[in-house]
Design a protein around this motif. Structure first.
Motif, mmCIF file in Angstrom:
data_model
loop_
_atom_site.group_PDB
_atom_site.id
_atom_site.type_symbol
_atom_site.label_atom_id
_atom_site.label_comp_id
_atom_site.label_asym_id
_atom_site.label_seq_id
_atom_site.Cartn_x
_atom_site.Cartn_y
_atom_site.Cartn_z
ATOM 1 N N LEU A 104 25.503 18.577 41.483
ATOM 2 C CA LEU A 104 25.015 19.834 40.903
ATOM 3 C C LEU A 104 26.121 20.657 40.252
ATOM 4 O O LEU A 104 25.850 21.680 39.632
ATOM 5 C CB LEU A 104 24.326 20.686 41.969
ATOM 6 N N GLU A 105 27.353 20.221 40.382
ATOM 7 C CA GLU A 105 28.491 21.008 39.914
ATOM 8 C C GLU A 105 28.427 21.307 38.413
ATOM 9 O O GLU A 105 28.654 22.443 37.999
ATOM 10 C CB GLU A 105 29.802 20.314 40.264
ATOM 11 N N LEU A 106 28.116 20.344 37.587
ATOM 12 C CA LEU A 106 28.052 20.563 36.141
ATOM 13 C C LEU A 106 26.963 21.574 35.785
ATOM 14 O O LEU A 106 27.197 22.483 34.990
ATOM 15 C CB LEU A 106 27.827 19.239 35.412
ATOM 16 N N SER A 107 25.802 21.434 36.373
ATOM 17 C CA SER A 107 24.712 22.379 36.126
ATOM 18 C C SER A 107 25.087 23.772 36.615
ATOM 19 O O SER A 107 24.806 24.770 35.947
ATOM 20 C CB SER A 107 23.434 21.929 36.823
ATOM 21 N N PHE A 108 25.718 23.837 37.775
ATOM 22 C CA PHE A 108 26.137 25.114 38.345
ATOM 23 C C PHE A 108 27.134 25.807 37.422
ATOM 24 O O PHE A 108 27.019 27.001 37.159
ATOM 25 C CB PHE A 108 26.750 24.880 39.732
ATOM 26 N N ARG A 109 28.103 25.045 36.925
ATOM 27 C CA ARG A 109 29.105 25.608 36.002
ATOM 28 C C ARG A 109 28.448 26.158 34.747
ATOM 29 O O ARG A 109 28.813 27.230 34.260
ATOM 30 C CB ARG A 109 30.147 24.554 35.647
ATOM 31 N N SER A 110 27.499 25.457 34.204
ATOM 32 C CA SER A 110 26.784 25.907 33.014
ATOM 33 C C SER A 110 26.034 27.208 33.296
ATOM 34 O O SER A 110 26.042 28.136 32.492
ATOM 35 C CB SER A 110 25.824 24.813 32.551
ATOM 36 N N TRP A 111 25.401 27.261 34.441
ATOM 37 C CA TRP A 111 24.654 28.448 34.826
ATOM 38 C C TRP A 111 25.601 29.642 35.019
ATOM 39 O O TRP A 111 25.321 30.754 34.547
ATOM 40 C CB TRP A 111 23.882 28.130 36.108
ATOM 41 N N ILE A 112 26.737 29.414 35.677
ATOM 42 C CA ILE A 112 27.727 30.482 35.890
ATOM 43 C C ILE A 112 28.260 30.967 34.545
ATOM 44 O O ILE A 112 28.388 32.172 34.315
ATOM 45 C CB ILE A 112 28.887 29.990 36.788
ATOM 46 N N ARG A 113 28.563 30.055 33.632
ATOM 47 C CA ARG A 113 29.078 30.426 32.308
ATOM 48 C C ARG A 113 28.119 31.395 31.602
ATOM 49 O O ARG A 113 28.521 32.395 31.035
ATOM 50 C CB ARG A 113 29.306 29.193 31.449
ATOM 51 N N ARG A 114 26.834 31.096 31.668
ATOM 52 C CA ARG A 114 25.844 31.989 31.045
ATOM 53 C C ARG A 114 25.743 33.311 31.791
ATOM 54 O O ARG A 114 25.648 34.368 31.175
ATOM 55 C CB ARG A 114 24.476 31.313 30.999
ATOM 56 N N TRP A 115 25.754 33.244 33.132
ATOM 57 C CA TRP A 115 25.561 34.445 33.933
ATOM 58 C C TRP A 115 26.687 35.453 33.705
ATOM 59 O O TRP A 115 26.443 36.649 33.600
ATOM 60 C CB TRP A 115 25.459 34.080 35.399
ATOM 61 N N ILE A 116 27.916 35.003 33.629
ATOM 62 C CA ILE A 116 29.035 35.939 33.446
ATOM 63 C C ILE A 116 29.439 36.061 31.984
ATOM 64 O O ILE A 116 30.366 36.806 31.670
ATOM 65 C CB ILE A 116 30.247 35.554 34.312
ATOM 66 N N ALA A 117 28.748 35.350 31.092
ATOM 67 C CA ALA A 117 29.071 35.368 29.657
ATOM 68 C C ALA A 117 30.551 35.078 29.439
ATOM 69 O O ALA A 117 31.236 35.784 28.693
ATOM 70 C CB ALA A 117 28.654 36.690 29.025
ATOM 71 N N ALA A 118 31.030 34.043 30.096
ATOM 72 C CA ALA A 118 32.450 33.682 30.055
ATOM 73 C C ALA A 118 32.939 33.472 28.633
ATOM 74 O O ALA A 118 32.361 32.721 27.866
ATOM 75 C CB ALA A 118 32.688 32.416 30.870
ATOM 76 N N GLY A 119 34.021 34.154 28.300
ATOM 77 C CA GLY A 119 34.662 33.982 27.005
ATOM 78 C C GLY A 119 33.931 34.619 25.840
ATOM 79 O O GLY A 119 34.353 34.480 24.700
ATOM 80 N N VAL A 120 32.859 35.347 26.107
ATOM 81 C CA VAL A 120 32.071 35.918 25.009
ATOM 82 C C VAL A 120 32.705 37.194 24.486
ATOM 83 O O VAL A 120 33.121 37.264 23.342
ATOM 84 C CB VAL A 120 30.615 36.174 25.459
ATOM 85 N N ALA A 121 32.766 38.211 25.322
ATOM 86 C CA ALA A 121 33.336 39.496 24.899
ATOM 87 C C ALA A 121 33.760 40.272 26.127
ATOM 88 O O ALA A 121 33.240 40.078 27.215
ATOM 89 C CB ALA A 121 32.322 40.295 24.087
ATOM 90 N N CYS A 122 34.681 41.189 25.925
ATOM 91 C CA CYS A 122 35.146 42.040 27.007
ATOM 92 C C CYS A 122 34.020 43.001 27.405
ATOM 93 O O CYS A 122 33.480 43.701 26.547
ATOM 94 C CB CYS A 122 36.365 42.822 26.559
ATOM 95 N N ASP A 123 33.678 42.997 28.680
ATOM 96 C CA ASP A 123 32.636 43.900 29.147
ATOM 97 C C ASP A 123 33.180 44.923 30.164
ATOM 98 O O ASP A 123 32.431 45.585 30.834
ATOM 99 C CB ASP A 123 31.464 43.128 29.748
ATOM 100 N N SER A 124 34.497 45.025 30.226
ATOM 101 C CA SER A 124 35.129 45.972 31.137
ATOM 102 C C SER A 124 35.467 47.264 30.387
ATOM 103 O O SER A 124 36.160 47.247 29.386
ATOM 104 C CB SER A 124 36.414 45.382 31.716
ATOM 105 N N ASP A 125 34.967 48.375 30.920
ATOM 106 C CA ASP A 125 35.276 49.667 30.299
ATOM 107 C C ASP A 125 36.452 50.354 30.981
ATOM 108 O O ASP A 125 36.677 51.550 30.792
ATOM 109 C CB ASP A 125 34.043 50.563 30.275
ATOM 110 N N ALA A 126 37.227 49.611 31.744
ATOM 111 C CA ALA A 126 38.416 50.169 32.413
ATOM 112 C C ALA A 126 39.430 50.632 31.369
ATOM 113 O O ALA A 126 39.604 49.998 30.325
ATOM 114 C CB ALA A 126 39.040 49.119 33.315
ATOM 115 N N HIS A 127 40.069 51.733 31.668
ATOM 116 C CA HIS A 127 41.143 52.256 30.823
ATOM 117 C C HIS A 127 42.457 51.945 31.526
ATOM 118 O O HIS A 127 42.666 52.332 32.663
ATOM 119 C CB HIS A 127 40.993 53.757 30.603
ATOM 120 N N ILE A 128 43.317 51.247 30.832
ATOM 121 C CA ILE A 128 44.570 50.780 31.434
ATOM 122 C C ILE A 128 45.706 51.715 31.055
ATOM 123 O O ILE A 128 45.866 52.088 29.904
ATOM 124 C CB ILE A 128 44.882 49.348 30.946
ATOM 125 N N GLU A 129 46.488 52.072 32.049
ATOM 126 C CA GLU A 129 47.655 52.925 31.818
ATOM 127 C C GLU A 129 48.918 52.148 32.089
ATOM 128 O O GLU A 129 48.972 51.285 32.904
ATOM 129 C CB GLU A 129 47.605 54.135 32.738
#
Length: 109
Positions: A84-109
Motif C-alpha cells: 500500500l506504500e505507493l498508493s499511500f504516498r500518492s494520497w499524502i502528496r495530494r493531501w498536503i499539496a506537496a511541492g505545489v505552493a507555499c501555504d504558510s503565512d508565517a512571517h520570518i524575522e
C-alpha cells in the motif's frame, strides 16, 4: 529563525535551508510550515498536535527539507503494508499539496 504571528514562536532550521517563499509562491523545501506546526497528515497518522513535525527530514545533499511521510511512509506508519506504500504516498502528496505552493503565512524575522 523566528516565525511571528499571533503567537511568537522560535523554530530551528538548518542554516543552509532556502529562505521561505512568499505565500502562494512555489514550494522550495524551506521547512518553515512543518517546523512551525504539524499538518493534518501528522495529526492523523503521527498523533502530533504541536511542535515541529517528527516526519520533517533535512536532506543535506539537496539543501532542502522534505516530508518523511511522503518519502518513507512505512518508517513513520509502522503498520502500513508495503503493497500500500505507493498508493499511500500518492494520497499524502495530494493531501498536503506537496511541492505545489507555499501555504504558510508565517512571517520570518
Amino acid at each position: 529563525m523566528q516565525a511571528s504571528g499571533d503567537d511568537n514562536q522560535v523554530i530551528w532550521l538548518q542554516p543552509e535551508a532556502p529562505a521561505k517563499p512568499q505565500l502562494g509562491q512555489a514550494c522550495n523545501g524551506c521547512g518553515v510550515c512543518c517546523a512551525a506546526e504539524p499538518c493534518p497528515v501528522a495529526r492523523v497518522f503521527l498523533w502530533q498536535w504541536r511542535g515541529a513535525c517528527r516526519a520533517l527530514e533535512w536532506h543535506a545533499e539537496l539543501k532542502q527539507y522534505r516530508c518523511g511521510m511522503l518519502l518513507r511512509p512505512a518508517h513513520y506508519v509502522f503498520l502500513l503494508p508495503r503493497f500500500l506504500e505507493l498508493s499511500f504516498r500518492s494520497w499524502i502528496r495530494r493531501w498536503i499539496a506537496a511541492g505545489v505552493a507555499c501555504d504558510s503565512d508565517a512571517h520570518i524575522e
